[in-house]
Scaffold this active site. Structure first.
Site, PDB file in Angstrom:
ATOM      1  N   ARG A  48       0.832  -1.213   0.000  1.00  0.00           N
ATOM      2  CA  ARG A  48       0.000   0.000   0.000  1.00  0.00           C
ATOM      3  C   ARG A  48       0.864   1.260   0.000  1.00  0.00           C
ATOM      4  NH1 ARG A  48      -3.640   2.498   4.250  1.00  0.00           N
ATOM      5  NH2 ARG A  48      -5.090   3.709   2.979  1.00  0.00           N
ATOM      6  N   HIS A  52       0.511   4.069  -2.718  1.00  0.00           N
ATOM      7  CA  HIS A  52       0.122   5.447  -2.382  1.00  0.00           C
ATOM      8  C   HIS A  52       1.217   6.459  -2.715  1.00  0.00           C
ATOM      9  CE1 HIS A  52      -3.697   5.158   0.314  1.00  0.00           C
ATOM     10  NE2 HIS A  52      -3.791   4.443  -0.775  1.00  0.00           N
ATOM     11  N   HIS A 175      -5.994  -6.210  -3.694  1.00  0.00           N
ATOM     12  CA  HIS A 175      -6.847  -6.324  -2.504  1.00  0.00           C
ATOM     13  C   HIS A 175      -7.005  -7.775  -2.042  1.00  0.00           C
ATOM     14  CE1 HIS A 175      -8.772  -2.040  -2.830  1.00  0.00           C
ATOM     15  NE2 HIS A 175      -7.553  -2.034  -2.324  1.00  0.00           N
ATOM     16  N   TRP A 191     -10.706  -8.793   2.471  1.00  0.00           N
ATOM     17  CA  TRP A 191     -11.365  -9.143   1.208  1.00  0.00           C
ATOM     18  C   TRP A 191     -11.467 -10.658   1.026  1.00  0.00           C
ATOM     19  CZ3 TRP A 191      -7.978  -4.955   1.534  1.00  0.00           C
ATOM     20  CH2 TRP A 191      -8.485  -3.704   1.148  1.00  0.00           C
TER      21      TRP A 191
HETATM   22 ZN1  ZEM Z   1      -6.317  -0.243  -1.730  1.00  0.00          ZN
HETATM   23  N1  ZEM Z   1      -7.345   0.257  -0.062  1.00  0.00           N
HETATM   24  N2  ZEM Z   1      -7.548   0.990  -2.854  1.00  0.00           N
HETATM   25  N3  ZEM Z   1      -5.202  -0.601  -3.406  1.00  0.00           N
HETATM   26  N4  ZEM Z   1      -5.058  -1.350  -0.639  1.00  0.00           N
HETATM   27  C1  ZEM Z   1      -7.097  -0.230   1.204  1.00  0.00           C
HETATM   28  C2  ZEM Z   1      -6.138  -1.175   1.562  1.00  0.00           C
HETATM   29  C3  ZEM Z   1      -5.218  -1.709   0.693  1.00  0.00           C
HETATM   30  C4  ZEM Z   1      -8.622   1.728  -2.393  1.00  0.00           C
HETATM   31  C5  ZEM Z   1      -8.980   1.916  -1.049  1.00  0.00           C
HETATM   32  O1  ZEM Z   1      -9.890   2.891  -0.719  1.00  0.00           O
HETATM   33  C6  ZEM Z   1      -8.399   1.146   0.022  1.00  0.00           C
HETATM   34  C7  ZEM Z   1      -5.421  -0.121  -4.677  1.00  0.00           C
HETATM   35  C8  ZEM Z   1      -6.532   0.599  -5.077  1.00  0.00           C
HETATM   36  C9  ZEM Z   1      -7.495   1.121  -4.216  1.00  0.00           C
HETATM   37  C10 ZEM Z   1      -3.993  -2.073  -1.116  1.00  0.00           C
HETATM   38  C11 ZEM Z   1      -3.440  -1.998  -2.390  1.00  0.00           C
HETATM   39  C12 ZEM Z   1      -4.009  -1.289  -3.440  1.00  0.00           C
HETATM   40  C13 ZEM Z   1      -8.027   0.340   2.123  1.00  0.00           C
HETATM   41  C14 ZEM Z   1      -8.050   0.055   3.617  1.00  0.00           C
HETATM   42  C15 ZEM Z   1      -8.838   1.184   1.402  1.00  0.00           C
HETATM   43  C16 ZEM Z   1      -9.997   1.999   1.986  1.00  0.00           C
HETATM   44  C17 ZEM Z   1      -7.020   0.919   4.357  1.00  0.00           C
HETATM   45  C18 ZEM Z   1      -7.084   0.664   5.850  1.00  0.00           C
HETATM   46  O2  ZEM Z   1      -8.172   0.816   6.417  1.00  0.00           O
HETATM   47  O3  ZEM Z   1      -6.042   0.321   6.440  1.00  0.00           O
HETATM   48  C19 ZEM Z   1      -9.297   2.349  -3.527  1.00  0.00           C
HETATM   49  C20 ZEM Z   1     -10.532   3.225  -3.475  1.00  0.00           C
HETATM   50  C21 ZEM Z   1      -8.596   1.954  -4.644  1.00  0.00           C
HETATM   51  C22 ZEM Z   1      -8.840   2.271  -6.091  1.00  0.00           C
HETATM   52  C23 ZEM Z   1      -9.946   2.793  -6.576  1.00  0.00           C
HETATM   53  C24 ZEM Z   1      -4.325  -0.486  -5.532  1.00  0.00           C
HETATM   54  C25 ZEM Z   1      -4.190  -0.078  -6.998  1.00  0.00           C
HETATM   55  C26 ZEM Z   1      -3.431  -1.202  -4.760  1.00  0.00           C
HETATM   56  C27 ZEM Z   1      -2.109  -1.814  -5.130  1.00  0.00           C
HETATM   57  C28 ZEM Z   1      -1.779  -2.170  -6.374  1.00  0.00           C
HETATM   58  C29 ZEM Z   1      -3.487  -2.952  -0.071  1.00  0.00           C
HETATM   59  C30 ZEM Z   1      -2.355  -3.964  -0.210  1.00  0.00           C
HETATM   60  C31 ZEM Z   1      -4.260  -2.717   1.067  1.00  0.00           C
HETATM   61  C32 ZEM Z   1      -4.170  -3.421   2.419  1.00  0.00           C
HETATM   62  C33 ZEM Z   1      -3.361  -2.600   3.407  1.00  0.00           C
HETATM   63  C34 ZEM Z   1      -3.292  -3.227   4.775  1.00  0.00           C
HETATM   64  O4  ZEM Z   1      -2.849  -2.508   5.704  1.00  0.00           O
HETATM   65  O5  ZEM Z   1      -3.634  -4.389   4.972  1.00  0.00           O
END
Ligand code: ZEM
Length: 293
Positions: A48, A52, A175, A191
């Site tokens: 993440r 980001h 995800h 997920w």
């Molecule tokens: Zn995420 N992501 N993401 N994402 N994401 C979260 C967590 C993780 C969106 C999003 O709002 C959120 C991509 C695209 C998009 C990961 C990787 C990638 C979370 C939860 C949210 C709300 C955060 C928390 O509460 O800690 C949205 C709206 C996206 C696109 C529209 C893309 C692209 C990613 C990588 C290629 C990963 C690995 C996580 C899990 C983080 C963790 O701490 O477990």
């Protein structure tokens, strides 16, 4: 306006071995600090952070992106979208202390590549050359996506990152890793079942679980399944839009196809906006497993 140019600075004194050493340190630390987040470990949050620190890119003026390592500045790391990511930054602090010749952008992206590979995901080609830019290069808050949206928003958002429909769907498959946390984002739950392994489970669950739109404890809407899994509205949009749905079905049935597309899309995401000189080196790192470590 003067166009923003980000030229990769290739340090000729460094070879793949130098970067593999950093990769190995990160991988070993992921293995050691395994109790983090209920034994999910640091892999997901490192992915993440890589995403980001790259996802601020704007193709209109080539601003943002991973190049300048600007996540290290307060303006960016206090963006509400980055809540919780300081855990990943702190994880990398001792690595940076030991290898302080690496730029922050290279470190954040290398951490993400390492985390995907160590979670048994695809090999991701990686190129060094990001350069620490001054604080003035930090993009404004609000460039990262908002999960309370449908397919049109998702398509427009990824267009700003130069990503087409296949790339958008493939990237969302990340995800499979980790979970949402009420205290970070206002969403709750994982997920799927295998949150520390990189698989196509995200797509399988999107198609096969019984999803119900509900309000969580923080008052935010998310899709929940009887098994305790969740989907963001932007995730669920991938089965509501017919073009996305076709790609979701393909990845659910063919993990190799997902791995191949994820590898190329993730490299592209991490390199958005960077000009690499001809002959710039491109590396594929060995996992600890490959090295019998
Ligand atoms: Zn995420 N992501 N993401 N994402 N994401 C979260 C967590 C993780 C969106 C999003 O709002 C959120 C991509 C695209 C998009 C990961 C990787 C990638 C979370 C939860 C949210 C709300 C955060 C928390 O509460 O800690 C949205 C709206 C996206 C696109 C529209 C893309 C692209 C990613 C990588 C290629 C990963 C690995 C996580 C899990 C983080 C963790 O701490 O477990």
């Amino acid at each position: 306006a003067v166009p923003i140019v980000h030229i990769a600075a290739v340090n000729k004194e460094r070879t793949i071995d130098d970067y593999q050493r950093i990769y190995n340190k990160i991988a070993e630390k992921i293995r050691e600090d395994d109790e983090y987040d209920g034994y999910i470990g640091y892999g997901p949050i490192l992915v993440r952070l890589g995403w980001h620190s790259s996802g601020t890119y704007n193709k209109e003026n080539n601003s943002g992106g991973s190049y300048g390592g600007t996540y290290r500045f307060k303006l960016e790391n206090t963006d509400p979208s980055n809540n919780g990511l300081q855990n990943a930054a702190h994880f990398l602090d001792p690595i940076y202390k030991e290898f302080n010749w690496i730029s922050h952008g290279d470190l954040y992206t290398l951490g993400a590549v390492c985390a995907v590979q160590e979670a048994q995901g695809p090999k991701i080609k990686w190129r060094p050359g990001r350069v620490d830019l001054p604080e003035s290069a930090t993009p404004e808050n609000g460039r990262l996506p908002d999960a309370v949206n449908g397919a049109d928003y998702v398509r427009n958002f990824y267009a700003r990152l130069k990503m087409n429909d296949r790339e958008a769907v493939a990237l969302t498959g990340a995800h499979c890793l980790g979970r949402t946390h009420l205290k970070n984002s206002g969403f709750d739950g994982p997920w799927g079942a295998a949150s520390s392994s990189f698989t196509n489970e995200f797509f399988v669950n999107l198609l096969n679980e019984q999803w119900k739109l509900e309000k969580n404890a923080a008052g935010n809407k998310q899709y929940d399944s009887p098994k305790g899994y969740m989907m963001l509205e932007t995730d669920y949009a991938l089965v509501q839009d017919p073009i996305y749905l076709k790609i979701v079905k393909e990845y659910a049935n063919n993990e190799a196809s997902f791995f191949k597309d994820f590898a190329s899309s993730f490299q592209k995401l991490l390199e958005n906006g960077i000009d690499y000189p001809k002959g710039a080196p491109e590396y594929v790192f060995k996992t600890l497993d490959d090295q019998d470590m």
